[in-house]
Motif scaffolding. Structure first.
Motif, PDB file in Angstrom:
ATOM      1  N   LEU A  71       0.845  -1.204   0.000  1.00 44.37           N
ATOM      2  CA  LEU A  71       0.000   0.000   0.000  1.00 44.37           C
ATOM      3  C   LEU A  71       0.876   1.248   0.000  1.00 44.37           C
ATOM      4  O   LEU A  71       1.683   1.451   0.912  1.00 44.37           O
ATOM      5  CB  LEU A  71      -0.927  -0.001   1.216  1.00 44.37           C
ATOM      6  CG  LEU A  71      -1.993  -1.098   1.195  1.00 44.37           C
ATOM      7  CD1 LEU A  71      -2.729  -1.172   2.528  1.00 44.37           C
ATOM      8  CD2 LEU A  71      -2.991  -0.888   0.044  1.00 44.37           C
ATOM      9  N   VAL A  72       0.709   2.065  -1.032  1.00 44.97           N
ATOM     10  CA  VAL A  72       1.559   3.244  -1.227  1.00 44.97           C
ATOM     11  C   VAL A  72       0.663   4.428  -1.565  1.00 44.97           C
ATOM     12  O   VAL A  72      -0.131   4.349  -2.505  1.00 44.97           O
ATOM     13  CB  VAL A  72       2.560   2.994  -2.381  1.00 44.97           C
ATOM     14  CG1 VAL A  72       3.450   4.199  -2.572  1.00 44.97           C
ATOM     15  CG2 VAL A  72       3.398   1.752  -2.123  1.00 44.97           C
ATOM     16  N   TYR A  73       0.779   5.486  -0.771  1.00 36.73           N
ATOM     17  CA  TYR A  73      -0.104   6.649  -0.984  1.00 36.73           C
ATOM     18  C   TYR A  73       0.692   7.945  -0.984  1.00 36.73           C
ATOM     19  O   TYR A  73       1.698   8.084  -0.280  1.00 36.73           O
ATOM     20  CB  TYR A  73      -1.147   6.735   0.140  1.00 36.73           C
ATOM     21  CG  TYR A  73      -2.171   5.619   0.100  1.00 36.73           C
ATOM     22  CD1 TYR A  73      -3.205   5.657  -0.831  1.00 36.73           C
ATOM     23  CD2 TYR A  73      -2.088   4.532   0.973  1.00 36.73           C
ATOM     24  CE1 TYR A  73      -4.147   4.631  -0.886  1.00 36.73           C
ATOM     25  CE2 TYR A  73      -3.021   3.507   0.922  1.00 36.73           C
ATOM     26  CZ  TYR A  73      -4.051   3.560  -0.007  1.00 36.73           C
ATOM     27  OH  TYR A  73      -4.981   2.553  -0.066  1.00 36.73           O
ATOM     28  N   CYS A  74       0.195   8.890  -1.763  1.00 35.27           N
ATOM     29  CA  CYS A  74       0.739  10.245  -1.757  1.00 35.27           C
ATOM     30  C   CYS A  74      -0.400  11.209  -1.449  1.00 35.27           C
ATOM     31  O   CYS A  74      -1.399  11.240  -2.166  1.00 35.27           O
ATOM     32  CB  CYS A  74       1.338  10.565  -3.132  1.00 35.27           C
ATOM     33  SG  CYS A  74       1.779  12.294  -3.350  1.00 35.27           S
ATOM     34  N   TYR A  75      -0.265  11.952  -0.356  1.00 35.32           N
ATOM     35  CA  TYR A  75      -1.243  12.994  -0.045  1.00 35.32           C
ATOM     36  C   TYR A  75      -0.816  14.300  -0.705  1.00 35.32           C
ATOM     37  O   TYR A  75       0.354  14.679  -0.632  1.00 35.32           O
ATOM     38  CB  TYR A  75      -1.266  13.284   1.461  1.00 35.32           C
ATOM     39  CG  TYR A  75      -2.005  12.336   2.364  1.00 35.32           C
ATOM     40  CD1 TYR A  75      -1.508  11.071   2.630  1.00 35.32           C
ATOM     41  CD2 TYR A  75      -3.177  12.735   3.015  1.00 35.32           C
ATOM     42  CE1 TYR A  75      -2.169  10.214   3.518  1.00 35.32           C
ATOM     43  CE2 TYR A  75      -3.839  11.887   3.904  1.00 35.32           C
ATOM     44  CZ  TYR A  75      -3.328  10.629   4.139  1.00 35.32           C
ATOM     45  OH  TYR A  75      -3.969   9.795   5.016  1.00 35.32           O
ATOM     46  N   GLU A  76      -1.771  15.003  -1.293  1.00 35.12           N
ATOM     47  CA  GLU A  76      -1.611  16.427  -1.613  1.00 35.12           C
ATOM     48  C   GLU A  76      -2.519  17.147  -0.620  1.00 35.12           C
ATOM     49  O   GLU A  76      -3.742  17.099  -0.746  1.00 35.12           O
ATOM     50  CB  GLU A  76      -2.035  16.739  -3.057  1.00 35.12           C
ATOM     51  CG  GLU A  76      -1.160  16.104  -4.141  1.00 35.12           C
ATOM     52  CD  GLU A  76       0.150  16.850  -4.381  1.00 35.12           C
ATOM     53  OE1 GLU A  76       0.336  17.936  -3.810  1.00 35.12           O
ATOM     54  OE2 GLU A  76       0.986  16.332  -5.152  1.00 35.12           O
ATOM     55  N   LEU A  77      -1.930  17.777   0.388  1.00 35.30           N
ATOM     56  CA  LEU A  77      -2.693  18.326   1.518  1.00 35.30           C
ATOM     57  C   LEU A  77      -3.455  19.606   1.125  1.00 35.30           C
ATOM     58  O   LEU A  77      -3.497  19.985  -0.040  1.00 35.30           O
ATOM     59  CB  LEU A  77      -1.738  18.596   2.688  1.00 35.30           C
ATOM     60  CG  LEU A  77      -0.977  17.363   3.216  1.00 35.30           C
ATOM     61  CD1 LEU A  77       0.082  17.791   4.230  1.00 35.30           C
ATOM     62  CD2 LEU A  77      -1.921  16.349   3.847  1.00 35.30           C
ATOM     63  N   ARG A  78      -4.022  20.283   2.135  1.00 30.09           N
ATOM     64  CA  ARG A  78      -4.769  21.530   1.903  1.00 30.09           C
ATOM     65  C   ARG A  78      -3.937  22.553   1.154  1.00 30.09           C
ATOM     66  O   ARG A  78      -2.711  22.574   1.334  1.00 30.09           O
ATOM     67  CB  ARG A  78      -5.147  22.157   3.250  1.00 30.09           C
ATOM     68  CG  ARG A  78      -6.220  21.427   4.003  1.00 30.09           C
ATOM     69  CD  ARG A  78      -6.601  22.267   5.202  1.00 30.09           C
ATOM     70  NE  ARG A  78      -7.587  21.602   6.044  1.00 30.09           N
ATOM     71  CZ  ARG A  78      -8.384  22.260   6.893  1.00 30.09           C
ATOM     72  NH1 ARG A  78      -8.314  23.577   7.000  1.00 30.09           N
ATOM     73  NH2 ARG A  78      -9.246  21.609   7.629  1.00 30.09           N
ATOM     74  N   ASP A  79      -4.498  23.552   0.409  1.00 33.39           N
ATOM     75  CA  ASP A  79      -5.939  23.691   0.238  1.00 33.39           C
ATOM     76  C   ASP A  79      -6.251  23.436  -1.231  1.00 33.39           C
ATOM     77  O   ASP A  79      -5.542  22.650  -1.865  1.00 33.39           O
ATOM     78  CB  ASP A  79      -6.411  25.088   0.691  1.00 33.39           C
ATOM     79  CG  ASP A  79      -5.703  26.242  -0.018  1.00 33.39           C
ATOM     80  OD1 ASP A  79      -5.046  26.019  -1.064  1.00 33.39           O
ATOM     81  OD2 ASP A  79      -5.799  27.394   0.452  1.00 33.39           O
ATOM     82  N   ARG A  80      -7.277  24.104  -1.783  1.00 36.32           N
ATOM     83  CA  ARG A  80      -7.600  23.911  -3.190  1.00 36.32           C
ATOM     84  C   ARG A  80      -7.418  25.219  -3.969  1.00 36.32           C
ATOM     85  O   ARG A  80      -8.242  25.605  -4.786  1.00 36.32           O
ATOM     86  CB  ARG A  80      -9.015  23.360  -3.346  1.00 36.32           C
ATOM     87  CG  ARG A  80      -9.076  21.884  -2.923  1.00 36.32           C
ATOM     88  CD  ARG A  80     -10.410  21.229  -3.120  1.00 36.32           C
ATOM     89  NE  ARG A  80     -11.092  21.577  -4.349  1.00 36.32           N
ATOM     90  CZ  ARG A  80     -10.815  21.055  -5.555  1.00 36.32           C
ATOM     91  NH1 ARG A  80      -9.850  20.174  -5.677  1.00 36.32           N
ATOM     92  NH2 ARG A  80     -11.506  21.427  -6.596  1.00 36.32           N
ATOM     93  N   GLY A  81      -6.317  25.895  -3.703  1.00 38.17           N
ATOM     94  CA  GLY A  81      -5.926  26.992  -4.589  1.00 38.17           C
ATOM     95  C   GLY A  81      -6.153  28.395  -4.064  1.00 38.17           C
ATOM     96  O   GLY A  81      -5.861  29.353  -4.756  1.00 38.17           O
ATOM     97  N   THR A  82      -6.685  28.524  -2.848  1.00 39.12           N
ATOM     98  CA  THR A  82      -6.871  29.866  -2.306  1.00 39.12           C
ATOM     99  C   THR A  82      -5.558  30.417  -1.767  1.00 39.12           C
ATOM    100  O   THR A  82      -5.161  31.546  -2.068  1.00 39.12           O
ATOM    101  CB  THR A  82      -7.933  29.855  -1.185  1.00 39.12           C
ATOM    102  OG1 THR A  82      -9.108  29.246  -1.717  1.00 39.12           O
ATOM    103  CG2 THR A  82      -8.241  31.253  -0.697  1.00 39.12           C
TER     104      THR A  82
END
Ligand SMILES: [Zn+2]
Length: 434
Positions: A367-378
């Motif tokens: 199991l291999v994951y990559c998070y792209e954390l907050r936010d959505r461009g603000t």
């Protein structure tokens, strides 16, 4: 690019901190493939604009930062091409000034989760933890940087023979929310009063590296806040290789630029950089024990699984996605923060030479994951300090749920974890029998 980088060189030569006074962050909303293509052309032809996110067929928005003297040109270009945009930050320097960088001292007793810290503060805190919890915490060196710094990590272990969860954070220098996220997870695994978190601490060996790109991270604090790459000198005037395009997995196949000036320049060859070469060797030495590998990035609110070069599913794709989606459900509970789960190529863009692809392909970690954390461009990379703790709380919820769901799907049960479950089942059976 020329303007931005000539300033950059000046900053490098003078040792002065580059200021982003009246730099503007745009949030552009492309409405069709043609508009995305127009933005891609702009990104490839005019390197003076810093694309904080890439224009892709799946992009709901594209963030671009402009220097004050190029604003009129950019806005004219967007208007001429009917591209809708808004200004989300009219003065980038103001957002940088509000970031709240604190200093750690031993008297502080802990990092706090309303501030960002420099490398030496994070490392001092890590050393203090190793001294405070000698039976549980061990310092390790995961590798070495181009400028000769150690890539430091902590191993948290409650006994030998456990399966491993490996967390790599801060490989992109300007993504400041990522090192503090890793630090918060370390802190919780040692001091939480939540029984589920402490069970996760006891049941696994945790290897956690908060700052995988120490040279770049130091540079973002001392000289240039928006730095992404490492600090290799590539040409007489150009610095930096994108460390998350430099791993030996489909090197240079997708999502890279051959221009050394570009943010995604992948380097001269796979593992050309000391950071990736040494860290990959370290990870390889414990590869057989790793059940889950997590890489923290920002931003866009995504949970990504390999691979970045194809939308063809990997062997356990359905499981990985289902486990991930459920974990993102848990993440959304506290504040309603929505993450999209998908493989890199379908959810974000085709990108190869990434750490998670290499870990999956070469080491066969389940199991291999990559998070792209907050936010959505603000706020993008400049996530305000009052969002640090909310981010940490929701991410911690999701990491615990990743483990919980992984077990439900038949992963992460081997070794002492499995023995523990057998003992538990035996106890329950005994209870009924007696
Ligand atoms: Zn990143």
């Amino acid at each position: 690019m020329k303007i931005l980088y000539s300033f950059l060189l000046f900053a490098f030569a003078s040792g002065e901190k580059f200021r982003f006074d009246n730099y503007t962050l745009y949030r552009i909303v492309p409405e069709n493939v043609q508009q995305i293509k127009i933005l891609q052309d702009l990104q490839n032809t005019d390197l003076s604009f810093d694309f904080w996110t890439d224009p892709l067929p799946t992009s709901e928005f594209v963030n671009v930062m402009s220097s004050p003297d190029k604003k009129t040109i950019l806005e004219g270009f967007l208007n001429a091409n009917d591209l809708k945009f808004e200004i989300t930050m009219s003065n980038v320097q103001e957002a940088i000034d509000k970031e709240n960088v604190k200093t750690y001292t031993r008297n502080s007793r802990s990092l706090t989760w309303d501030a960002y810290y420099q490398l030496n503060d994070i490392e001092a805190w890590m050393a203090d933890l190793a001294a405070t919890y000698p039976d549980i915490v061990t310092s390790f060196v995961g590798g070495t940087s181009y400028e000769g710094r150690e890539i430091k990590g902590l191993k948290l272990s409650h006994g030998s023979g456990k399966r491993v969860i490996f967390i790599e954070s801060g490989i992109h220098a300007r993504e400041w929310i990522t090192p503090t996220t890793a630090c918060y997870i370390i802190s919780q695994l040692l001091t939480s009063d939540d029984e589920e978190i402490m069970a996760a601490a006891r049941n696994f060996d945790w290897y956690i590296i908060p700052v995988t790109n120490p040279d770049g991270y130091v540079w973002t604090h001392t000289d240039f806040r928006m730095w992404r790459k490492n600090r290799r000198q590539v040409t007489s005037t150009v610095y930096g290789v994108d460390l998350n395009r430099n791993w030996n997995s489909n090197f240079m196949a997708e999502g890279v630029s051959l221009n050394p000036d570009a943010q995604t320049y992948p380097g001269a060859g796979p593992f050309s950089e000391p950071e990736t070469r040494t860290l990959s060797s370290f990870i390889r030495t414990i590869a057989d024990s790793i059940d889950m590998y997590i890489s923290f990035h920002s931003y866009s609110q995504l949970l990504l699984v390999p691979y970045g070069n194809t939308t063809d599913p990997l062997d356990n794709y359905e499981d990985a996605i289902n486990i991930g989606r459920r974990a993102m459900g848990a993440l959304s509970v506290r504040y309603g923060t929505q993450y999209v789960t998908g493989n890199i190529a379908e959810a974000i863009y085709k990108a190869t030479g990434t750490s998670i692809d290499w870990v999956k392909e070469s080491l066969r970690v389940p199991l291999v994951y990559c998070y792209e954390l907050r936010d959505r461009g603000t706020n993008g990379f400049l996530l305000p300090a009052d969002q640090i703790l909310p981010n940490h709380l929701e991410v911690m919820d999701s990491v615990i749920e990743l483990i919980h769901q992984a077990k439900r799907f038949g992963y992460m049960n081997s070794g002492s974890g499995l023995q523990a479950s057998i003992v538990m089942v035996a106890l329950i059976v005994l209870k009924f029998v007696l």
